[in-house]
Structures are given as C-alpha cells and as structure tokens.
Design a protein around this motif. Structure first.
Motif, short mmCIF file in Angstrom:
data_model
loop_
_atom_site.label_atom_id
_atom_site.label_comp_id
_atom_site.label_asym_id
_atom_site.label_seq_id
_atom_site.Cartn_x
_atom_site.Cartn_y
_atom_site.Cartn_z
N UNK A 95 -11.31 -3.25 0.77
CA UNK A 95 -10.82 -2.24 1.71
C UNK A 95 -11.68 -1.27 2.42
N UNK A 99 -14.24 -0.55 9.30
CA UNK A 99 -13.50 -0.17 9.96
C UNK A 99 -13.07 1.25 9.57
N UNK A 103 -11.40 4.68 10.53
CA UNK A 103 -10.06 5.42 10.61
C UNK A 103 -9.24 5.95 9.77
N UNK A 104 -10.26 6.78 8.70
CA UNK A 104 -10.28 7.63 7.89
C UNK A 104 -10.66 8.99 8.39
N UNK A 107 -7.44 8.95 10.75
CA UNK A 107 -6.18 10.30 9.82
C UNK A 107 -6.84 11.95 9.74
N UNK A 169 -4.79 5.58 17.31
CA UNK A 169 -3.84 5.97 16.64
C UNK A 169 -4.13 7.37 16.95
N UNK A 174 2.11 7.13 8.51
CA UNK A 174 1.99 6.22 8.11
C UNK A 174 2.50 4.66 8.06
N UNK A 178 -0.24 -0.12 14.37
CA UNK A 178 -1.25 -0.24 15.15
C UNK A 178 -0.83 -1.45 15.37
N UNK A 441 -7.09 -6.54 8.15
CA UNK A 441 -6.74 -5.15 8.42
C UNK A 441 -5.82 -6.31 9.87
N UNK A 444 -2.79 -8.17 7.81
CA UNK A 444 -1.57 -6.49 7.69
C UNK A 444 -0.96 -5.92 9.06
N UNK B 716 -1.97 -1.85 2.37
CA UNK B 716 -2.16 -1.52 4.09
C UNK B 716 -2.98 -1.70 4.77
N UNK B 718 -5.40 -0.87 6.90
CA UNK B 718 -6.26 0.71 6.69
C UNK B 718 -6.53 1.08 7.83
N UNK B 719 -5.93 0.38 8.91
CA UNK B 719 -6.03 1.38 10.24
C UNK B 719 -5.18 2.92 10.39
N UNK B 720 -4.17 2.34 8.90
CA UNK B 720 -3.34 3.84 8.94
C UNK B 720 -4.25 4.61 8.03
N UNK B 721 -5.33 4.58 7.40
CA UNK B 721 -6.41 5.52 6.90
C UNK B 721 -5.63 5.88 5.43
N UNK B 722 -5.23 4.98 5.23
CA UNK B 722 -5.19 4.90 3.44
C UNK B 722 -5.74 3.53 3.46
N UNK B 723 -4.70 2.18 2.47
CA UNK B 723 -5.21 1.36 1.87
C UNK B 723 -4.38 0.80 1.10
N UNK B 725 -0.07 2.22 -0.28
CA UNK B 725 0.50 3.17 -0.15
C UNK B 725 1.87 2.45 -0.91
#
Lengths: 452, 1002
Positions: A95, A99, A103-104, A107, A169, A174, A178, A441, A444, B716, B718-723, B725
């Motif tokens: 994780x 990528x 994306x961190x 965010x 994004x 949250x 995506x 990714x 999910x 989740x 990881x595009x969302x900014x965290x892996x 939640x």
C-alpha cells in the motif's frame, strides 16, 4: 422529607449535566488540532519527508541511463526485477508505492484547499494566505504531472481526448470515488493547478523545499514541453527565468575531489525534490550506460563531476544535486533553459536557441571547447540541444518522459536490456510506456487498467 | 474437631450477615460454610456479587456473574491477578497469540469488537483501574466478580462491551478481633533449554553458506554503500578467495565454528534458574465504630535471563462509623514496582538487524568475548586507522554495559462518605484519585556497542583527523509517563421492603478525568559516574562515516499530553416480589470529550433488563431431588468507544522542520461523519440448580450476542490518500453456553470436591458493509473479515502436493494446479482454492479443579483444556533462511530427490530465491495447519495444615504448609507432532515452577 432529597439530587444532576457540556469540550490530546490556523495547513505542506523527499523513481528506472549486472538482478527483489524488465503487471506492491507517493500529496493539497474556509482569514495577510494556497495547488499539480508521466501515454494533441488519463481527485472527501479522466482533462487540470499556483505564490520562500512563483512557471514549462506546446514553453520559460532568483553554476569552479561534488539547494535549484532512490540506480549496483558516458567528451566538465569510473571500467553516477547518493528530481535553471532552447529551435527561432545553448556550454565545458558550427540545420540544432539535454539532465528522473514524448514525434528510441543473456526490448510507443496501475488500486476502485 | 470449627464459622457468618443488611457491606462465603449448611437451604446463597456500584445479593440479581473468592483465588499462584483468572474463571480465556486479538488479551465470552478496545474493563474498589494491573498485589484481593452479560455489565455502559472484571480489595470487619497473618512462598522456576529449539545445526548452516558463496549470493554487497556485514563463514571464504588465508587455515576455522552453538552458550552460561519470592503480611481488625486492614507485600522475581523484578505494596483500608447516619470509608494503596532488565535472549543477538548464524559463539577460541560485526569486517578493521572507537559488537560484554530500569509507582486513594438519609436510603459520595507513574531509564555505557556505534557513525573524518559530533560518553534515555485520574461519584441507594415487596435502586452520576503526560529525553555524552552531560547539534546534517549519506543526530525527545473526560448518568433498579419473582432494569448514558464530535453525538444511552424466578420457592414446589431451582434471563446493551475516532479532519504536529523553520503537521484522522459507537446486545438465559441433597450445585447459561456497528479498518483505494480507513463495518453474532458444576463427591473425613467450568463459544460475522480485500488475505492469522465466518478463523491454501520433478510446492489457482506464487499472493483466488479449517481460538474450553482432603492434608489438582480450534505450525522458509538466518528443523525433512514427495510435504531448497512468495505460500498451506486441541496439567498443590493443639502451643492459627508444582505439561494433544499449540514458536514455552509456601495467623 423524602421528596426534598429527591428534588435536591435531581437538581444537582441537572446542573452537572448542563455544566459538563463545556467540561467535555476539553481537547483529549494536546498534539491534535482541528485545522484552525494557517500555520497548521502550511505545516501539512512542510512535511518534507513526504512532500519533498518521497519522489517516484520510475522516471529513471524505466529509462536507458543505467544498467545492472545479472548478479545484481538476481539479488534484487521480485518487484524490482519486474521494473527492470518492464514487466506488464505487479510492478507496485503493498500500500506504499509510487501511486501512493503521488496521491498522498494530492490528498495533502486537497486537505489544505478544503480547509481554507475553516481558518479565520482576517488574522492573516493575503500574501500569507496566497502562499499557502498556491503551495497546495502547486503540490497537487506536481503530483498529477508525475502520475500522468508514469501511468499515461505521451500527450498527443487531438488524440488525448480519447486516451486514458489519471484519476483527478479534487476533494479531500474520502468517500468520493476514483475514476479515470481522459488524458486531455488530466493535462488541462495540471495546467490549471500550476497557473493558479503561479498567480498565488510569492517570489521568494524561506527554503527551496517550498515552491515559488518561478517554480510554478518552471513546472508549466515542463508540462507544456510534454504536451509539445512550444509557444507556451517559450512563454512560460521567459516568465520563469524572469521570476527566478537563481544563478547558473560554473562547473569549472566545482571541486572534483569531493565524493559528491554538488551541494543541496545550490544556486541552480528552483525547487527541491528528492527521489526515493532504489539501489539499482546508484553506486555500486547501478552502472551508467556506456553510450551515455561516452557521449561526454573529455572537455565536458560534467564527465568528471557526474561520474566515477571504477577499476573494472564500469561507471557510477555521483552528480546528484542532493549532495548525497540519493537522486535529485526537482527543477533547475538549466532544465528550463534546455526546454526553452528546444522550443525555440522547433519554432524555427534558431538564432535564439543557439545562443542559449552556446551560452550554457560556457559553464559546462572547459574554456570555449564547445563547438557548434554556424549555419547548421534546424533539425541538427534540435538534435544537438537534445543531446546536451540528456547529458545535462541525466539521473534527474526526466529520461523516461523524454523518451516517451520524443518517440511520439518519431524519434524511434528502442530501449534494450540484457538479462542473463536474453534481450528484452521496449519498443517505441509500446503499451508498457503507460505502466500498469497497482493491481490493488484497480481492485478496490474498479478503475480501468491500462492495456498490457 | 472439624465439626467444632464449622460451628464457629457459621456463627461468624451469621453475625456478619446482620451487619451486611444494615450497611451494604459484604460477607464472603467460604466453601467450608457452604458444606456444613447443606441442611438449611434458605441461608445458603449468601453470596454477594459486586458490580462496582453496588453489592447485590446473588439471589436478587438476574445477570450472569462469576464470583471468585479469596479461597479459590489462592489456589493459583501468580504475581498478577490477570494471570490467574483465565485459569480458573468461567467463560474467560486468554487468546493464544497470532489471533486477531494479539497476545495476552483476555476475553470474556469471546470478542465483541475488533477495531476498538479489546480488553475487558478492570474495576478496583468501584472505579476503573487505569494503571498496570501488575501494580495490584493479588494477596490484597478479597473477591473478583466477573460480569459476563449485558445486565451485569451495562451499568458500566460504553466501556463494558468486552465484559467487566470487578476486583475488591481486603478490608477489616467491625467487631472482630485483630489478627496478624503472614504468608510467604518461594518458587523455583526451572531453567529453559534453548536447544529444544531445533533449527539447523551449525555444521549444516556452514554448508549452506558455502553453497551460497559458490553461487556468489550477496556478492554485490561487497560494494554496498552502507557497508553491510557478511557472516563469519562468508568473511573466511572471501579471505580464502583473495588468498589471505590458506586452505588449511580456512578448514581449521570452519571446523572450529562448526563446534560452536549460540544456544549452548546461552544454556550453559547465560540462562539460570528463575526464583520468585513472595511475602505478604497483614494486620486487620475492627471495633464497634472502626475497622482496618493493613497489608504489606513484597515480591521478588528473578527470571532465567537475570531480569530482576521487585514489587512492594502497601494497602490500608480504614472505615469509620461516624455516627448512626454517617459512615466514612478510606483506602490508601501504594505500590512500587521496580524492574532491572537482564540479558537479551539469544534470538536478539543480531548483526545489522538480522539474526546471527547459529554457529556464532559468545566467546572466541581464546575465551575472550567474541566480536560480531555490524558492518563489513574489512571496513571496520581498517577505517580511521585506529583513530576511531572500536567498532565491533561483543554480545557477551553487552549485558554489563547497559542498565535498563523500569519503575512503576502507583498511588490509589479513595474516600467515601455515606449519609443515611432515611431508613433504607443512603447517599454516597466517593472520590478516587489514581496516580500511576512510569519511569523508564535506559543507560548505555560509553563502552557499549550502542554508544560506540553512534559516536563512530557520526565521526567526521577528513583523512587524518577525527571530529566527533556525538561526544564520547554514556547515552541516557529517560522516559516518564505520568497518569493522574480523578473520579467522583454521587450515588443514591434505596433499599426498601414492604409486605412482600423489596426494592433496591441506585441512581448516580460519575465524573472522571484521566490526564496523561509523557516525556522522553535522550542525553548524549552523559556520565553516570559524575552526572555530567554534553550537548549535541540536532539542527545540522552530518555526513555518516560509513555510508557517506547525510543525517541528523538521532533525536528521540518527545512530549505528549492527553486528557480524557467522561460524564455518566446511571441507574439500576431491582424489584423482588415474594422473594421469588425478580425484575431488574438498568440504564446508563455516557458522554466523553471525543475530539471533533459535536456534543449531542457524544451522549450514548445504553440499557438492560432482566427477570428471575426462583421456582423452588413456590408453595407448590416440593421436588425433593431438586431442592433449588431458579431460571433467569436478561437482555440489554453495552457499548464500546474508541476515543481516537473522529468526524472531522484532525491534524497532528509531527516535529520541527529545520529548513522551513516551522512545525510540520500530518493528517491524523481522516474525517468520517458517519462514525457511530459500537453496540453490543446480549441475551442471557440461565438455570441455577442444586441436586442430590445439595451435593451438586450448578448453573447452565446460554447467551446470544450481537455486536453492531463494529469498527474495522478496511483497505481503501490508496488514491484517496490513505490505505486503511476505520468505518462502522460489521455485525458480529456470538453464542455459547457456560456450564459451572460444583460437586461434593465425598464429604466427611475424606473429602473430594470437584469444580468444573466449561464453555462453548462461537461467533460469526453476519454482515460486512465494505466487502473488500482479496481472498488470499484470508490465510494465516488474517485480519480480513468475511461474512459467515468467525473473527478468529484459520484459512489456508489448498495443497497440491510437491512437484515430483523439483520439489516445488503446488497450490490451486482458480481450480487449477499452480506454481505461480506471485499470482497466489496477489491475484484473486476463488474460495475453492482455499481450505477453511475452523476457529483459531478454542471454541470449547474450561478448567477442572479437584480438591482432596484427608485429615490435615489437602491435594489440589488443576487441569485446563482447550478444544476445537486450529493453529498454524512453524516451518522452514528459504528466503528467511538465506537472508536472515532464520532456521527450522523442517529443513532436514525437505524434498531432495524425486520420490521424496511421497514422504514429505516440505519443499526443496532452491536457489536463487528472488522473493519469499514460494515460502509464504507453503507456510500458509493446509499441510501446516494442525488441530490445537489439548489438555494441560496446570498445577498440583499439596497442603498440610498443622494440628490444632500444635497450633495452640505455637500460638498461631491456620498454619499451612504448601508445595505446588505448576506447568506440569500437556496431558494430551491432538496434533501428533511435538508442538505445544499455545507456544508454537516460543522456544522457551511455559517454565515449570515449584513453590514452597507457608502461611499462618497470629
């Protein structure tokens, strides 16, 4: 009597009940805050270990500046081997991978932008607010640009509306899903972010870890170059060079004896960014491509400053602008100059292009040894610029994107690796130039994977 | 003689029971009284259960409680009460490690949560105990009540979801003569045998390394910029390769190494017998208006690694009747727990983070401490030309070169004033202060490797001169944690009786504040001798000598402060009609200063109710064979909060950034407005009975619980900014049956009593909102949740046997035989590619305690059983073997030639090994899953009580001598391999201990 006591107690409980509303507002952990100060949001962008020192190395790993021996290859981890042979899947594990590096930061930037309205803006000057907001747009644009360079094909005008882009994004929510934008939308968003950043950022910052106006212009130059939009490259290069408080380094004055000759934050650096440097790229495992090394003449000062030749004849890179073994991938003055020269040359402004190249060479070659014949063809001039560009910007994470974009305009660069006697080829415009999105990714998010 | 003694006890008992009714004080029931009073069934159940808020007559309660009194607690020896309970209580178990809950988590009736707090709430003398439970001397404990169901626990509201353990300390009794009691014990714990861990023998390890050397494995590390070390065998082989040593020298050296064994060095020179000493003194008594209990305890525990623990505790309970209306109760408890750490274990002798090869000895040929190289030998031997500090690590010397010490201090003060407002109505005000301090001190002396290594790494070397940016000297880490809890409770007790009605009711409010401050500081260049220190530059980067990279001097300084506040309103009412119909109702509302939540969401109401019917009290009931029969049922809710969850974005300060000259921050909590508190709903139905003239007393209970809105961390995009939640993700159902039987097989001169606790527990996840994750994540002790399976479940890869060609393990990918390990690790498998075994925690377990008495002798035997579950055995992994020297004896049974696949399931050793997917697949395949069912012989205890006339002569009472042996072994286990299912990878396992004890009263 009995009732009186009951009333007293009931009253006590009621009073306590009301008073504890305030009592419960105490913060449980002193280190925690709900964003309310500008410095707290700026603090998110100042997390240098993630923002500035956590860059993806794909731009170098997928390029042709280096090679490794079979023995190194054998000792490498599986995912690293896959990267080396441009495999079609399982390039990114876990994780935390390239990528998430990008994306961190997306965010982080979105959190700053979304929480700006929770701040008492009257307390701060508009310059302070703009600097933070501009920083956030810059960071988002930079992350999108890096992601687009890794997971998308090269931009071609007209075709880009039908090509797959990256997920854009634009919110820190949250729960938002995506989905992949088109390549056209992707590049337009990147331009929007950098232009917003350029309008908001200050000319000067306390450290090069934070972007300036010039940095935003510089990244616009990079973006437009990757879009083959030379008019805008020329235009924003001018803006960048006007705004930048930088000096070109005279390589004649750099001490060659130090293990790493260049200093971090040196005068050429406009914006500082470091790669998470895999061992395959640098000494001792990462060996410099012989063709690249031989393209430097002995009069070229970069030959000695960038490289060390081992006793067995192999070559290692040591010319990072980080001053250590880790590789630099930020923005420098010469990069903007080379982009500008290339654009001018392609726009048939050969005189100006030539002047930039010759001027720059004074700082890179021992005295006046760089020769560029007068009256060479435009095509030849462009080639010479590209050759110098490759030599100058080796191991800066730019090579992969350069190959990608040049192949689109017919450069026909085929990459080749030899692994245990077998040749592995990466043909021009191959699907492998848009890397597979991490399988997790895709699983999910349900996004579309790049074609193999 | 015996008869007289019983009479005496009965009188004492009745006398006290009068006081009980008047002042809500408690009488504990000894089994001895119980036995004698069998004829009179009306008095027999004088057991009080304590919920922490009130003591309820067990007859008048409806909930599910397990009460352990002083006598039964004394049958297990442990210096920590939490180590005792799972061995003797009903429905309680200590989860074996590697399950969802991790190690040492004690559960009551299984898990009710997975993302939140998993520990049961521990209450001491009415208030949640926030300190380390090790601060509580078990000798000071009078009674433990375990609240198992919703009706019992819901009074504790939002913290009771995992059950509650209520501990009451000893106090004096009014109108009792003062007495001294002394108890002491000495325990000898046997020395563990590290050679029981059968890995790969030194000589074979050397062969493996020679093979790897031939294959040029890790040769690229010769130029590694971090100067990573090679093993001694590798260094010798390099020396031979470059002709620095002759073949003969090499052979001699290798032969010497083959004779070395780190485990043997530890066994013979480091390990020693453990020794535990416990001493407890107490003095108690009471007059008409005052009573007291003062106790003093001192425990000493030295273990096999020379770690030395000492605990001193003082407890004073002092209660006054100020006048007819006011009673004043006070408690003061103070404990100091000191721990000096001994040697590190052999599995912690490391070089560059890896295990050292097993042939590493602590001493070299000359008998001097042997050096372990943390960096490349050739580098260390030459760098700095002698101007640096010695850069070698000598594990044999290290023990004396560091001083690690931990000191926990606890102060627990309680004061309560009870006003009798009216007859049957009391207003109680209680204040409790808890202060728990932890002082951790880690000192590395100047000559320790830790200190020398840091000094050397940061030495600035310009070719002929060394400049040290970290000064030479000791390095001291100090860590202080300070916890102060304030609790205030105001409560109204109503106790009314009229005609056939009886009402017990409490209402009250609880306020609590728990403040925690912590700091840790490191001092470089410290001198333990002179108490002087130096300063270092934490701001500028320095070039590391060995790697040429730039780094800051490690700064571990830390400050932190937290403050948790809660407000709770609660009430409980019990109504009894005609002494046989009982109804209870309890409700509670909790609020906490959860960060980032609006106040109206902070309140969380919870309730429960219960009914009980004593059938045997009915006038029509006259079944002589079953003199006592009661049915009861409860239903209600308890909850679980996680104060770390938040509905808005919260940031945390991370540290100071030198370049931007500001504090940087990071997102600590991802906002989630939908988060709700976890709720546990439980139904309990129980029957209590006595049969065969009260010889058998028992209860059977069945429970069903449903936990909703359970938090879990879901992966989740990881595009969302965290892996990961945290979301309210799942619904868990649990059900089970608890059985308790107390049997008096014989009474009389020879007596034999048996106490059986057994529980069946099952759970199943019935709903998951976020159905995410890949099936291959289910294998091993996975945290992935899946509908229709329990939380602690064991899945494995379907086994396709070894490849007859080369001994590769084979699995199934989408129904087809596959050796694509990468795909098995990351691809989507189908359910048919996996095997479901069952629960990874016991689903049927319990304990059997037998006590035999004859004249002055007693013999107690305790047996525990754990059944219907599975575990994953350890095995060999070649990736870990060649990179980290992790060995396993399965290596010897590996596939070596075609045909072996018929007799073994252990894959062949192949080279090269690019990743550990092949190993991981094999380790998690079905052939490595074994049944965990086993029966442990926990302890046997022989007691001898002095004759009464001798006691009189010696002027002592209750003089008892004891001899106890613990951890005797496994009586039976289902797996046919020699593996203790509780400690599948612990080479030490449980240590057998023998205790001699003596107690008497004056």
């Amino acid at each position: 009597m009995k009732n009186t006591y009951k009333y007293i107690i009931a009253l006590c409980i009621t009073v306590i009940n009301f008073s504890c509303e305030n009592w419960l507002d105490e913060k449980p952990d002193k280190k925690l805050v709900v964003p309310s100060k500008l410095s707290e949001l700026q603090g998110l962008l100042d997390f240098q270990a993630r923002v500035n020192e956590f860059g993806s190395a794909i731009g170098e790993c997928y390029g042709d500046n280096y090679y490794i021996t079979d023995q190194t290859y054998q000792n490498e981890r599986d995912d690293s081997q896959r990267k080396y042979r441009w495999a079609a899947e399982y390039i990114f594990n876990g994780s935390v991978n390239d990528w998430s590096y990008e994306y961190d930061n997306v965010f982080r930037a979105n959190t700053v932008i979304d929480n700006m309205d929770k701040i008492d803006l009257d307390k701060y000057s508009s310059a302070q607010i703009n600097a933070t907001l501009g920083n956030a747009y810059f960071l988002r644009g930079e992350a999108f640009l890096n992601a687009a360079s890794i997971w998308c094909k090269a931009y071609e005008e007209g075709k880009a509306v039908n090509e797959l882009g990256i997920p854009l994004r634009l919110t820190s929510d949250i729960n938002a899903l995506s989905t992949r934008a088109t390549l056209e939308e992707t590049y337009q968003q990147i331009l929007t972010d950098f232009k917003k950043a350029a309008s908001l950022l200050p000319d000067q910052q306390i450290t090069k870890l934070r972007p300036t106006k010039a940095a935003a212009y510089g990244y616009l130059v990079r973006t437009y170059l990757w879009m083959n939009d030379y008019e805008n490259v020329e235009r924003y290069a001018d803006s960048c060079l006007n705004a930048a408080a930088v000096n070109i380094l005279d390589y004649k004055k750099i001490t060659v004896t130090k293990p790493f000759p260049f200093e971090r934050f040196n005068s050429e650096v406009i914006y500082e960014k470091r790669m998470i440097t895999p061992t395959v790229l640098v000494a001792p495992s990462g060996l410099v491509d012989k063709g690249l090394f031989n393209s430097y003449t002995d009069a070229d000062l970069r030959k000695a400053l960038y490289y060390t030749v081992n006793t067995n004849g192999t070559v290692n890179f040591r010319g990072s602008y980080e001053g250590v073994i880790n590789l630099f991938m930020g923005l420098t003055y010469p990069e903007v100059l080379f982009s500008q020269a290339e654009a001018k040359s392609r726009l048939k402004k050969d005189k100006e292009a030539r002047e930039i190249l010759v001027n720059l060479s004074r700082y890179r070659y021992s005295d006046n040894s760089y020769y560029l014949a007068e009256g060479i063809s435009l095509e030849e001039l462009t080639d010479r610029i590209l050759i110098e560009r490759r030599k100058e910007l080796a191991f800066r994470g730019l090579r992969f994107m350069d190959i990608k974009r040049l192949n689109v305009s017919g450069a026909n660069i085929t990459q080749e690796r030899v692994i245990k006697g077998e040749k592995v080829l990466l043909l021009p415009n191959s699907n492998a130039y848009a890397l597979p999105i991490p399988e997790d990714v895709i699983l999910l998010s349900g996004m579309q994977q790049n074609p193999k | 003689m015996l008869y007289k003694q019983y009479i005496y006890l009965v009188i004492l008992f009745l006398g006290l029971s009068n006081i009980v009714l008047g002042q809500s004080k408690i009488v504990e029931k000894g089994d001895t009284t119980n036995r004698l009073l069998t004829a009179d069934t009306t008095v027999i159940e004088e057991v009080y259960v304590r919920t922490g808020y009130q003591a309820i007559h067990k007859e008048r309660s409806t909930g599910s409680f397990d009460v352990l009194d002083e006598t039964s607690l004394s049958t297990v020896r442990a210096s920590n009460i939490m180590n005792k309970l799972p061995l003797m209580a009903n429905s309680m178990q200590q989860m074996p490690s590697r399950t969802y809950s991790g190690s040492d988590v004690i559960t009551i009736r299984g898990l009710s949560t997975f993302g939140g707090q998993r520990k049961p709430l521990v209450v001491v003398d009415g208030f949640p105990y926030e300190g380390d439970i090790d601060q509580l001397n078990p000798n000071d404990i009078q009674q433990v009540t375990i609240l198992k169901d919703a009706a019992a626990a819901s009074i504790w509201g939002a913290r009771a979801g995992n059950g509650v353990i209520v501990i009451t300390t000893k106090s004096g009794k009014y109108q009792s003569s003062s007495q001294f009691s002394i108890s002491m014990s000495n325990t000898l714990a046997s020395k563990p045998d590290p050679t029981r861990y059968r890995g790969i023998d030194p000589v074979d390890m050397i062969t493996i390394e020679q093979f790897l050397f031939e294959k040029e494995f890790r040769f690229t590390d010769q130029n590694n910029r971090n100067k990573v070390p090679f093993s001694p065998v590798y260094e010798l082989l390099f020396a031979r390769k470059t002709n620095k040593i002759s073949q003969k020298e090499l052979d001699d050296e290798l032969q010497w190494l083959a004779g070395q064994d780190l485990r043997k060095d530890y066994k013979n020179n480091i390990y020693r017998n453990g020794y535990i000493q416990q001493l407890a003194l107490s003095y108690s008594g009471g007059s008409q208006t005052m009573n007291w209990h003062l106790s003093l305890g001192h425990d000493r525990d030295k273990n096999y690694l020379h770690t030395d623990k000492a605990r001193t505790s003082i407890l004073l309970n002092n209660n006054f009747k100020v006048n007819g209306r006011i009673q004043w109760n006070n408690k003061m408890a103070f404990t100091i727990n000191n721990r000096d750490q001994g040697s590190i274990d052999w599995t912690d002798v490391r070089f560059s983070g890896n295990l050292v090869p097993i042939y590493t000895s602590l001493w070299n040929k000359e008998g001097m401490p042997n050096a372990v190289y943390d960096y490349r030998k050739t580098y260390i031997d030459t760098v700095g030309g002698g101007r640096l500090l010695d850069w070698k690590n000598y594990p044999a010397k290290e023990v004396d070169l560091r001083k690690f010490n931990n000191r926990n201090t606890s102060l627990d003060l309680l004061s309560s004033v009870d006003f009798k407002l009216l007859e049957g109505m009391t207003w109680k005000n209680t204040y409790n202060l808890q202060r728990h301090t932890t002082d951790e001190r880690k000192l590395w002396f100047e000559d320790s490797f830790f200190a020398r290594d840091l000094v050397n790494r940061y030495s600035q070397w310009n070719g002929d001169e060394v400049k040290r940016v970290i000064p030479m000297g000791d390095i001291l880490n100090e860590n202080n944690q300070n916890m102060i809890g304030h609790y205030y409770r105001s409560q109204l007790d109503v106790d009314q009786k009229w005609n056939h009605h009886q009402l017990n009711m409490i209402v009250g409010i609880d306020l609590s504040q728990l403040a925690n401050t912590g700091k840790s500081v490191r001092t470089y260049g410290f001198s333990e001798d002179n108490y002087t220190s130096s300063v270092v530059d934490y701001v500028n980067f320095y070039r590391l000598l060995h790697s040429n990279s730039n780094a800051l001097i490690p700064n571990v300084d830390y400050f932190g402060a937290t403050k948790y506040r809660t407000v709770s309103l609660y009430g409980n009412a019990g109504y009894t009609y005609r002494n046989r119909y009982i109804a209870t109702l309890s409700a509670r509302k909790d609020a906490a200063n959860v960060f980032g939540v609006r106040t109206n969401q902070k309140w969380n109401p919870l309730w429960s109710s219960g009914l009980s019917w004593i059938i045997s009290q009915e006038p029509f009931y006259n079944w002589k064979q079953l003199p006592y029969l009661r049915v009861r049922t409860t239903y209600g809710y308890s909850g679980n909060i996680d104060p770390a969850q938040s509905a808005v974005t919260t940031l945390a300060y991370g540290g100071y950034s030198t370049f931007s000259q500001s504090q940087y921050t990071f997102v600590n909590q991802f906002p989630n407005e939908e988060l709700r508190w976890e709720k546990v709903n439980m139904l309990n139905v129980g029957v209590d009975f006595r049969i065969f003239n009260n010889r058998i007393e028992g209860s059977v209970e069945h429970f069903r619980k449903k936990a909703t809105d359970l938090f879990s961390q879901v992966p989740v995009d990881i595009t969302k900014g965290t892996s990961l939640l945290t979301v309210n993700n799942a619904v868990l159902k649990g059900w089970g049956t608890d059985l308790n039987l107390k049997v008096k097989v014989f009474t009389g001169p020879v007596n034999w009593r048996v106490n059986i606790n057994s529980s069946w527990q099952n759970d199943k996840i019935t709903f998951i909102r976020e159905k995410v994750g890949r099936l291959n994540n289910l294998v091993g002790g996975s945290r992935l949740l899946i509908e229709d399976y329990p939380i602690n479940k064991l899945f494995s890869y379907k086994w396709g046997g070894l490849d007859p060609q080369n001994g590769d393990p084979q699995g199934y990918l989408n129904g087809r035989l596959s050796k694509n390990y990468n795909a098995l690790m990351v691809d989507s498998l189908t359910m048919s590619d996996l095997v479901y075994h069952g629960s990874s925690t016991p689903t049927f377990f319990g304990n059997i305690y037998q006590s035999f008495g004859w004249k002055n002798l007693t013999l107690d035997i305790r047996i525990n059983f754990y059944s219907k579950y599975y575990f994953n055995k350890e095995t060999i992994g070649y990736y870990e073997l060649i990179r980290n020297n992790v060995t396993h004896e399965d290596y010897y049974r590996r596939w070596q030639k075609p045909g072996d696949e018929l007799t073994t399931d252990i894959p062949s050793f192949t080279y090269p090994v690019a990743n550990n997917n092949r190993d991981l697949f094999y380790k998690n395949s079905e052939v490595n899953v074994l049944r965990g069912d086993h029966i442990r012989f926990q302890s046997v205890n022989l007691g001898y009580r002095l004759n009464a006339d001798v006691e009189r002569k010696l002027r002592v009472k209750d003089f008892t001598l004891g001899l106890m042996v613990e951890n005797i072994g496994i009586l039976w286990k289902k797996n046919k391999q020699d593996i203790d299912p509780f400690y599948p990878r612990n080479h030490v396992g449980l240590i057998r201990a023998t205790t001699f004890s003596m107690k008497f009263k004056i």
